[in-house]
Structures are given as C-alpha cells and as structure tokens.
Design an enzyme around this catalytic site. Structure first.
Site, short mmCIF file in Angstrom:
data_model
loop_
_atom_site.label_atom_id
_atom_site.label_comp_id
_atom_site.label_asym_id
_atom_site.label_seq_id
_atom_site.Cartn_x
_atom_site.Cartn_y
_atom_site.Cartn_z
CE1 TYR A 27 -56.93 58.00 -57.46
CE2 TYR A 27 -59.25 58.49 -56.53
CZ TYR A 27 -57.95 58.97 -57.01
OH TYR A 27 -57.63 60.28 -57.27
CG ASP A 44 -60.43 55.31 -49.22
OD1 ASP A 44 -61.45 55.98 -49.07
OD2 ASP A 44 -59.56 55.35 -50.17
CE LYS A 78 -65.74 59.64 -55.40
NZ LYS A 78 -64.77 58.82 -55.11
C1 LIG Z 1 -63.13 59.21 -54.97
C2 LIG Z 1 -62.09 58.52 -53.95
C3 LIG Z 1 -61.24 59.12 -53.39
C4 LIG Z 1 -60.62 60.57 -53.51
O1 LIG Z 1 -61.67 61.42 -53.23
P1 LIG Z 1 -61.52 62.95 -53.79
O2 LIG Z 1 -62.72 63.56 -53.10
O3 LIG Z 1 -61.55 62.80 -55.06
O4 LIG Z 1 -60.24 63.52 -53.50
C5 LIG Z 1 -60.55 58.12 -52.42
N1 LIG Z 1 -60.92 57.01 -52.23
C6 LIG Z 1 -61.75 56.59 -52.86
C7 LIG Z 1 -62.12 55.05 -52.34
C8 LIG Z 1 -62.61 57.14 -53.71
O5 LIG Z 1 -63.68 56.51 -54.46
#
Ligand SMILES: *Cc1c(COP(=O)(O)O)cnc(C)c1O
Length: 435
Positions: free
Chosen positions: A150, A245, A273
């Site tokens: 994701y 990511d 986060k």
């Molecule tokens: C949470 C997350 C996102 C998206 O971040 P948001 O602050 O919710 O837009 C993207 N990549 C990863 C790996 C994530 O865990």
C-alpha cells in the site's frame, strides 16, 4: 471461556448515526467504518499512555496507536509540551521556521541513505511527490509496484495485477483512468522470476520500483532479504530508482527504518506516520543529485500551504528525540517479543491455527498458523477468525485496528504489566474463537 462482558456503546452508536449524515460511510477514512468486523465504529474520546477511552467511558489497551504514528503512546508529556510551546507562537506562517531545520537535522544527521528531505502533510502526498521526482529524474514513465503493498491513495498506486506473471495494472478504484493504471506494472511480492521477467521486458521504460521493504498494510508479508537485494541489483544494473516506501517501517523497526535493518540502500525513501508525532507529516528524501530536481532548485514541481507546519514539526521533533535515545528500539523489541511469545506459546500449546507474525514493534494476527506468508494472495480472505477475535478483544478491553489485514503496534507506553494483561485477554479471546 465464553465472553460475558458486553460493553455499553450507546454513545458511539448515536454519534455514528449522526456522522453518517455528514460523511460518506460516517467516516473520514474508510477502514474506520468497521465494515470488515460487523458493527459500528467506536468513537474515541481520549488517550493516555497505552490506553484509550471511548465516548461511553470504556477503557482499552490500544494496539492501533493511530495506525502507527504513536510510538511513544498517547499524550506523551514531551510531545505535549513541545506542541503547546509551538502553538503559543502561532500555528502557521507560510514561511520557513526553525522547527523544520530541527526535524531535518534530527533525521539527516543520523540517516546514511538520504542527503536532503522535503516535508509534506501526509504519506500519500510524499509518495505522490516522490513518484513524480523519480519520473522527472530518470525521464522514464512507468513505475513498478508489488501486489499487496500500500502506498496511499495515489492514482497510479490504486492498481492491482491483471492475470499473468508481469502485468500492467488495472485500476482498483473508480475515478482512476485505465490509462493511468497502465503506467504501473505490478508483480507479486517475493517472486524473483516475475521480477526478472519484468526487468527484462520493461526496465528501459521504468523510472522506479516502489516497495514497502517490510510490507505491513496487507498482513505482515516479510520478504526474504535476498529478494530485496536482488531488486536492488536489478535496479542498479538497469538505471531504475529503488524507492522504499517507509511510511510505516520508518522510525518503527529502527530509527532509519527497514533500509538500516535490512542493510539495503534505496535511492528514494518516503516517511510518514511516526515522523509527525501524531500530527500530519510526511516526507520524501534522496541523495543530493536526485533532490536537486525538486523545485525551486529543479524542474519537478511540488509544494504545500501547510508543509513543514511548525506545530506538526514540533511534535515530530519531540517524538524523534525520544526515538533517537540509545536503547529505544532494543527496548521496543524486547517488550514486543515478551508479548508475542506469550500469545504464540498459548496458541501452539492449544494447537490453534494462529500466530502473531512480528518484526520490530509490529505484530500481525495471522490465522494461517505457521505458514510463512510472503505474498498477498496467500492470505485467506474470509477473515471469520479475525472478526470473532476482534469482538472478543473489544469486550475484554483490548483495541486493535478493525481489519484482519492491518497490523498492531506496541508503543513505549506498553509496559510489561500492560502487555501481561493484554496477552491474557488475547489468549482468552483465542480460546473463545477456537474453543
Ligand atoms: C500509511 C501509509 C501510506 C499513506 O500515508 P497517509 O498518511 O495515510 O496518506 C503510504 N505508504 C505506506 C507504506 C503506509 O503505511
């Protein structure tokens, strides 16, 4: 043991009825709607340490931790003080502030992978901007993603694999034109053959390969390190940028995230986060040569009215200062292992088809026993076991994210005493599910 405790959730239920008249599905982010666990969302009122209290006054040990950001737990005094101090000077200026320098210094002085960083307001925004940067830097169009990772709700990332080993993505959301989706190639995780086939055919068109080095948004799909090393080598050999990511793994599995834990150097990294201490912050970074392409230095445009917001920067500085202290991550790991072992030993003794899969202070409730699941399509989509366990846990005062695909997080505020209580509740809940 049967669960006898039924919680009063009447205020949450009433608030949800009202919220449904305001917001699609009653929520401002879909997983909050409890769709996959049958029921209506619990409206939280406050949090302190590892606990949260809902609007009806029920108290829970919280393993959702706002989906990861709260690695110090709720309402940490250092974060609170720094945020209030920043707020007293005003909430936003649209000019540079010293707090941006402070957060950048905290990160860059410790991080061997990136020379420069740009702050955004969410993980999604960081990924979206960094994908543009990868395309701008390489002059190539396509990107490679892995099924089950994701990357936020970026158009080109809302895609799944078609049929076949290496496929052009097909859109998973209405509103994403198939033409956009087709610019993303999708291969399965931990599948070297598919990866090699993809590079053979498409590497000349690929700007970057984006991956969660520790995929933790669709179960916890721990990859073989050799697979990620191979990916690194293929990228290097073919002029494709390796994009980690680390929005979930950054500052979670170690200060410098999965890159440091696995010993692999990516070309571009995104954070989110934990970086914002519970306030909205994302970031992307890379070596100087790549970051030189970002506006105003370079031709890749990216901006944000509230980017580097001083109050959010203050929360990030306070939180990461704690994370950077010696022994922080060792301690996180020690307490997590303590909790996970307790639950896993119980499940094993009783012969339950269940295991907590873990890395750092992350755990995932796997209902596939000891099978090591590394690919998205290996997860049983029924989630009956999870649904039951979730409700058994809620009634025993333990809150986890309301989806079996999501992971749980242990914060610094989860002491062994709290973890004993939570492990006991988890074991009883498992007995109720499997008994
Ligand atoms: C949470 C997350 C996102 C998206 O971040 P948001 O602050 O919710 O837009 C993207 N990549 C990863 C790996 C994530 O865990």
């Amino acid at each position: 043991m049967e669960s006898t405790a039924t919680l009063n959730r009447s205020k949450s239920d009433a608030l949800y009825e009202t919220a449904k008249t305001y917001f699609p599905g009653g929520v401002n982010s879909p997983v909050r709607a409890f769709k996959s666990v049958d029921g209506s969302p619990i409206f939280m009122h406050k949090g302190d340490g590892c606990h949260v209290w809902d609007e009806d006054g029920n108290k829970y040990i919280d393993f959702c931790c706002s989906w990861g950001p709260l690695i110090l737990g709720h309402n940490h005094p250092k974060v609170y003080e720094k945020v209030v101090a920043a707020l007293q000077n005003g909430s936003s200026f649209g000019t540079p502030t010293v707090l941006e320098n402070e957060l950048a210094e905290l990160i860059l002085s410790r991080n061997p992978f990136i020379d420069k960083i740009r702050f955004t307001s969410s993980g999604t925004e960081a990924v979206m901007s960094a994908l543009r940067l990868a395309r701008g830097f390489t002059g190539k169009k396509k990107v490679l993603k892995f099924e089950g990772c994701y990357h936020g709700h970026v158009d080109s990332m809302l895609v799944k694999a078609g049929s076949g080993l290496v496929t052009f993505g097909t859109s998973t959301s209405a509103g994403v034109p198939e033409e956009y989706a087709a610019e993303t190639l999708v291969v399965p995780l931990n599948d070297l053959d598919a990866l090699k086939a993809c590079f053979e055919e498409y590497s000349h068109e690929l700007a970057c390969a984006i991956i969660e080095p520790i995929p933790a948004n669709n179960g916890l799909l721990l990859q073989e390190t050799s697979f990620l090393q191979e990916l690194r080598e293929l990228c290097t050999a073919n002029g494709v940028l390796l994009f980690f990511d680390e929005v979930i793994s950054g500052f979670r599995v170690g200060f410098n995230g999965a890159s440091e834990l696995l010993g692999i150097t990516p070309d571009i990294i995104t954070y989110g986060k934990i970086i914002g201490g519970g306030l909205p912050v994302g970031a992307y970074g890379a070596r100087a040569e790549i970051m030189a392409c970002v506006s105003p230095d370079g031709p890749v445009y990216q901006a944000g009215t509230l980017s580097g917001n001083p109050v959010a920067m203050a929360a990030g500085v306070a939180q990461l200062t704690e994370c950077a202290k010696p022994g922080f991550y060792e301690d996180q790991l020690e307490r997590t292992t303590y909790f996970v072992d307790r639950v896993n030993n119980h499940a094993k003794e009783k012969g339950y088809d269940f295991e907590l899969v873990t890395v750092g202070s992350i755990f995932w409730l796997s209902f596939d026993g000891k099978k090591r699941i590394r690919k998205a399509d290996q997860i049983d989509p029924k989630m009956d076991g999870f649904r039951k366990l979730f409700n058994e846990l809620i009634s025993r005062g333990v809150y986890i994210g309301p989806s079996g695909y999501e992971v749980g997080f242990i914060s610094q505020a989860h002491t062994k005493e709290h973890l004993d209580t939570a492990a006991k509740a988890m074991c009883e809940a498992l007995d109720a599910v499997f008994g």
